[in-house]
Design a protein around this motif. Structure first.
Motif, PDB file in Angstrom:
ATOM      1  N   SER A  16       1.018  -1.122   0.303  1.00 17.66           N
ATOM      2  CA  SER A  16       0.416  -0.260   0.169  1.00 17.66           C
ATOM      3  C   SER A  16       1.255   1.374   0.149  1.00 17.66           C
ATOM      4  O   SER A  16       1.646   1.456   0.364  1.00 17.66           O
ATOM      5  CB  SER A  16      -1.165   0.133   1.271  1.00 17.66           C
ATOM      6  OG  SER A  16      -1.704  -0.814   1.380  1.00 17.66           O
ATOM      7  N   ASP A  17       0.607   2.159  -0.984  1.00 16.62           N
ATOM      8  CA  ASP A  17       1.266   3.753  -1.147  1.00 16.62           C
ATOM      9  C   ASP A  17       0.427   4.500  -1.931  1.00 16.62           C
ATOM     10  O   ASP A  17      -0.237   4.521  -2.790  1.00 16.62           O
ATOM     11  CB  ASP A  17       3.067   3.466  -1.355  1.00 16.62           C
ATOM     12  CG  ASP A  17       3.576   4.602  -1.181  1.00 16.62           C
ATOM     13  OD1 ASP A  17       3.886   4.351  -0.388  1.00 16.62           O
ATOM     14  OD2 ASP A  17       3.549   5.404  -2.221  1.00 16.62           O
ATOM     15  N   ALA A  18       0.616   5.061  -1.366  1.00 15.16           N
ATOM     16  CA  ALA A  18      -0.006   6.988  -1.793  1.00 15.16           C
ATOM     17  C   ALA A  18       0.734   7.655  -2.311  1.00 15.16           C
ATOM     18  O   ALA A  18      -0.122   9.037  -2.695  1.00 15.16           O
ATOM     19  CB  ALA A  18      -1.289   6.850  -0.827  1.00 15.16           C
ATOM     20  N   SER A  19       1.761   7.898  -2.444  1.00 20.02           N
ATOM     21  CA  SER A  19       2.983   8.728  -3.174  1.00 20.02           C
ATOM     22  C   SER A  19       2.306   9.330  -4.650  1.00 20.02           C
ATOM     23  O   SER A  19       2.268  10.525  -4.586  1.00 20.02           O
ATOM     24  CB  SER A  19       4.332   8.166  -3.134  1.00 20.02           C
ATOM     25  OG  SER A  19       4.317   7.702  -1.781  1.00 20.02           O
ATOM     26  N   TYR A  20       2.064   8.544  -5.031  1.00 17.83           N
ATOM     27  CA  TYR A  20       1.346   7.980  -7.158  1.00 17.83           C
ATOM     28  C   TYR A  20       0.634   8.577  -6.842  1.00 17.83           C
ATOM     29  O   TYR A  20      -0.272   7.174  -7.175  1.00 17.83           O
ATOM     30  CB  TYR A  20       2.608   7.379  -7.680  1.00 17.83           C
ATOM     31  CG  TYR A  20       3.588   7.984  -7.548  1.00 17.83           C
ATOM     32  CD1 TYR A  20       4.331   9.120  -7.553  1.00 17.83           C
ATOM     33  CD2 TYR A  20       4.990   6.912  -8.067  1.00 17.83           C
ATOM     34  CE1 TYR A  20       5.938   9.959  -6.783  1.00 17.83           C
ATOM     35  CE2 TYR A  20       6.752   7.453  -7.568  1.00 17.83           C
ATOM     36  CZ  TYR A  20       6.919   8.417  -7.254  1.00 17.83           C
ATOM     37  OH  TYR A  20       7.742   8.724  -6.899  1.00 17.83           O
ATOM     38  N   ALA A  21      -0.542   9.222  -7.126  1.00 19.83           N
ATOM     39  CA  ALA A  21      -1.873   9.112  -7.425  1.00 19.83           C
ATOM     40  C   ALA A  21      -2.339   9.294  -8.800  1.00 19.83           C
ATOM     41  O   ALA A  21      -4.172   8.961  -9.158  1.00 19.83           O
ATOM     42  CB  ALA A  21      -2.742   9.313  -6.662  1.00 19.83           C
ATOM     43  N   GLU A  22      -1.488  10.233  -9.716  1.00 12.68           N
ATOM     44  CA  GLU A  22      -2.182  10.306 -11.086  1.00 12.68           C
ATOM     45  C   GLU A  22      -1.329   8.977 -11.818  1.00 12.68           C
ATOM     46  O   GLU A  22      -1.343   8.139 -11.586  1.00 12.68           O
ATOM     47  CB  GLU A  22      -1.074  11.906 -11.685  1.00 12.68           C
ATOM     48  CG  GLU A  22      -1.489  12.706 -11.112  1.00 12.68           C
ATOM     49  CD  GLU A  22      -2.649  13.883 -11.338  1.00 12.68           C
ATOM     50  OE1 GLU A  22      -3.087  13.963 -12.514  1.00 12.68           O
ATOM     51  OE2 GLU A  22      -3.393  13.344 -10.108  1.00 12.68           O
ATOM     52  N   PRO A  23      -2.191   9.390 -13.213  1.00 11.79           N
ATOM     53  CA  PRO A  23      -2.395   8.381 -14.042  1.00 11.79           C
ATOM     54  C   PRO A  23      -0.865   7.664 -14.682  1.00 11.79           C
ATOM     55  O   PRO A  23      -0.636   6.717 -14.419  1.00 11.79           O
ATOM     56  CB  PRO A  23      -3.223   8.297 -15.330  1.00 11.79           C
ATOM     57  CG  PRO A  23      -4.370   9.274 -15.222  1.00 11.79           C
ATOM     58  CD  PRO A  23      -3.688   9.927 -13.912  1.00 11.79           C
ATOM     59  N   GLY A  24       0.148   8.471 -14.974  1.00 12.14           N
ATOM     60  CA  GLY A  24       0.659   8.396 -15.854  1.00 12.14           C
ATOM     61  C   GLY A  24       1.101   8.033 -16.541  1.00 12.14           C
ATOM     62  O   GLY A  24      -0.187   7.805 -17.549  1.00 12.14           O
ATOM     63  N   SER A  25       2.747   6.878 -16.728  1.00 15.97           N
ATOM     64  CA  SER A  25       2.736   6.303 -18.455  1.00 15.97           C
ATOM     65  C   SER A  25       2.857   4.760 -17.516  1.00 15.97           C
ATOM     66  O   SER A  25       3.513   4.875 -16.348  1.00 15.97           O
ATOM     67  CB  SER A  25       3.878   7.025 -18.984  1.00 15.97           C
ATOM     68  OG  SER A  25       3.212   7.881 -19.557  1.00 15.97           O
ATOM     69  N   VAL A  26       2.985   3.293 -18.845  1.00 13.09           N
ATOM     70  CA  VAL A  26       3.146   1.877 -17.582  1.00 13.09           C
ATOM     71  C   VAL A  26       4.472   2.397 -18.895  1.00 13.09           C
ATOM     72  O   VAL A  26       5.120   3.203 -19.448  1.00 13.09           O
ATOM     73  CB  VAL A  26       1.922   1.114 -18.679  1.00 13.09           C
ATOM     74  CG1 VAL A  26       0.677   1.800 -17.891  1.00 13.09           C
ATOM     75  CG2 VAL A  26       1.826   1.341 -20.156  1.00 13.09           C
ATOM     76  N   GLY A  27       5.475   1.136 -18.347  1.00 14.89           N
ATOM     77  CA  GLY A  27       7.220   0.607 -18.644  1.00 14.89           C
ATOM     78  C   GLY A  27       7.252  -0.232 -18.905  1.00 14.89           C
ATOM     79  O   GLY A  27       6.625  -1.097 -17.839  1.00 14.89           O
ATOM     80  N   MET A  28       8.200  -0.510 -18.900  1.00 10.98           N
ATOM     81  CA  MET A  28       8.901  -1.276 -18.487  1.00 10.98           C
ATOM     82  C   MET A  28      10.839  -1.561 -19.399  1.00 10.98           C
ATOM     83  O   MET A  28      11.014  -0.724 -19.591  1.00 10.98           O
ATOM     84  CB  MET A  28       8.462  -3.200 -19.323  1.00 10.98           C
ATOM     85  CG  MET A  28       8.441  -2.528 -20.941  1.00 10.98           C
ATOM     86  SD  MET A  28       7.530  -3.384 -22.251  1.00 10.98           S
ATOM     87  CE  MET A  28       7.360  -2.792 -23.735  1.00 10.98           C
ATOM     88  N   GLY A  29      11.698  -2.194 -19.398  1.00 19.87           N
ATOM     89  CA  GLY A  29      13.337  -2.085 -19.323  1.00 19.87           C
ATOM     90  C   GLY A  29      13.902  -2.513 -17.702  1.00 19.87           C
ATOM     91  O   GLY A  29      13.528  -4.025 -16.988  1.00 19.87           O
ATOM     92  N   CYS A  30      15.359  -2.141 -18.395  1.00 21.40           N
ATOM     93  CA  CYS A  30      16.117  -2.476 -17.006  1.00 21.40           C
ATOM     94  C   CYS A  30      17.031  -1.666 -16.236  1.00 21.40           C
ATOM     95  O   CYS A  30      17.162  -0.314 -16.543  1.00 21.40           O
ATOM     96  CB  CYS A  30      16.740  -3.490 -17.715  1.00 21.40           C
ATOM     97  SG  CYS A  30      18.483  -2.960 -18.886  1.00 21.40           S
ATOM     98  N   HIS A  31      17.848  -1.893 -15.110  1.00 23.38           N
ATOM     99  CA  HIS A  31      18.382  -0.961 -14.642  1.00 23.38           C
ATOM    100  C   HIS A  31      20.017  -1.707 -14.741  1.00 23.38           C
ATOM    101  O   HIS A  31      19.994  -2.985 -14.808  1.00 23.38           O
ATOM    102  CB  HIS A  31      18.031  -0.669 -12.805  1.00 23.38           C
ATOM    103  CG  HIS A  31      17.940   0.290 -12.704  1.00 23.38           C
ATOM    104  ND1 HIS A  31      18.312   1.767 -13.630  1.00 23.38           N
ATOM    105  CD2 HIS A  31      16.425   1.316 -11.943  1.00 23.38           C
ATOM    106  CE1 HIS A  31      17.525   2.312 -12.678  1.00 23.38           C
ATOM    107  NE2 HIS A  31      16.844   1.964 -11.779  1.00 23.38           N
TER     108      HIS A  31
END
Length: 233
Positions: free
Chosen positions: A197-212
């Protein structure tokens, strides 16, 4: 004409039963597909590349897989999208959704991730990420912010390179949950591996994928058949 109390009660009972059936059927309706890309057309149109080392990053589509590579230490390669084509990068039109995709990583890659609610404007990796961590054989949910992160949930899961896995990352309000499995999409298990549970980001934003990339050497991941559906229960 008058109805006897017993008959009237029976009819009311039948009406209530019928309404319950209608509500159950409505609740069982499949989730709406907001975004889908299987990369079989040979391109990644609609996906925006995001990397902090452009000269070290490589993106290409091959055999229905969207590949991403990077060699620089402390580097990352991601691709972002959404169902709102009026934004750049494209972002989602609703904040609650579920992302499922097939993934694969090659030896030397430590982290492979699926992103939800990537915040705009995109400057850092400010989002929630479901990570497969190949060096540690586990799965984690992170809140990424300004180059730092917080681990929200984790669970052990054995991982192997060059083996395809399915990942699902779901967000609804302040609830996040993720799962990983092998086989086909139809083999998806009911239970989730991790939840938080976390309420830091409520806007839809983008989906994504990748690596570090946390060390030198080639980091190589690939993604296939991305499907985003709504979770507005």
């Amino acid at each position: 004409s008058k109805e006897t109390p017993g008959v009237t009660g029976q009819r009311r009972g039948m009406m209530k039963a019928l309404m319950c059936i209608v509500l159950i059927l409505a609740g069982a309706a499949p989730a709406a597909t907001l975004l889908e890309d299987d990369f079989e057309d040979g391109d990644a149109i609609g996906w925006t590349e995001l990397t902090n080392w452009p000269d070290s990053a490589s993106y290409y589509v091959q055999d229905g897989w969207y590949h991403m590579e990077i060699t620089k230490p402390s580097g990352y390669v991601f691709a972002l999208s959404g169902d709102d084509q009026g934004s750049s990068p494209w972002q989602m039109t609703v904040p609650d959704y579920s992302v499922v995709t097939r993934v694969k990583a090659w030896e030397g890659t430590s982290h492979l991730g699926v992103v939800v609610r990537m915040q705009h404007p995109v400057e850092e990796l400010d989002a929630y990420v479901l990570w497969l961590r190949f060096n540690w054989d586990d799965i984690q949910i992170h809140r990424e912010f300004g180059g730092a992160y917080e681990v929200l949930a984790e669970a052990d899961y054995p991982l192997d390179f060059e083996v395809p896995y399915w990942m699902r990352f779901e967000v609804f309000g302040g609830q996040l949950r993720g799962k990983v499995w092998q086989g086909d999409l139809s083999d998806e298990p009911v239970d989730f591996n991790v939840s938080a549970s976390d309420a830091s980001y409520a806007e839809p934003g983008s989906v994504g994928m990748g690596c570090h990339s946390f060390s030198g050497g080639l980091k190589h991941v690939a993604f296939d058949h991305v499907i985003v559906t709504d979770t507005g229960y």
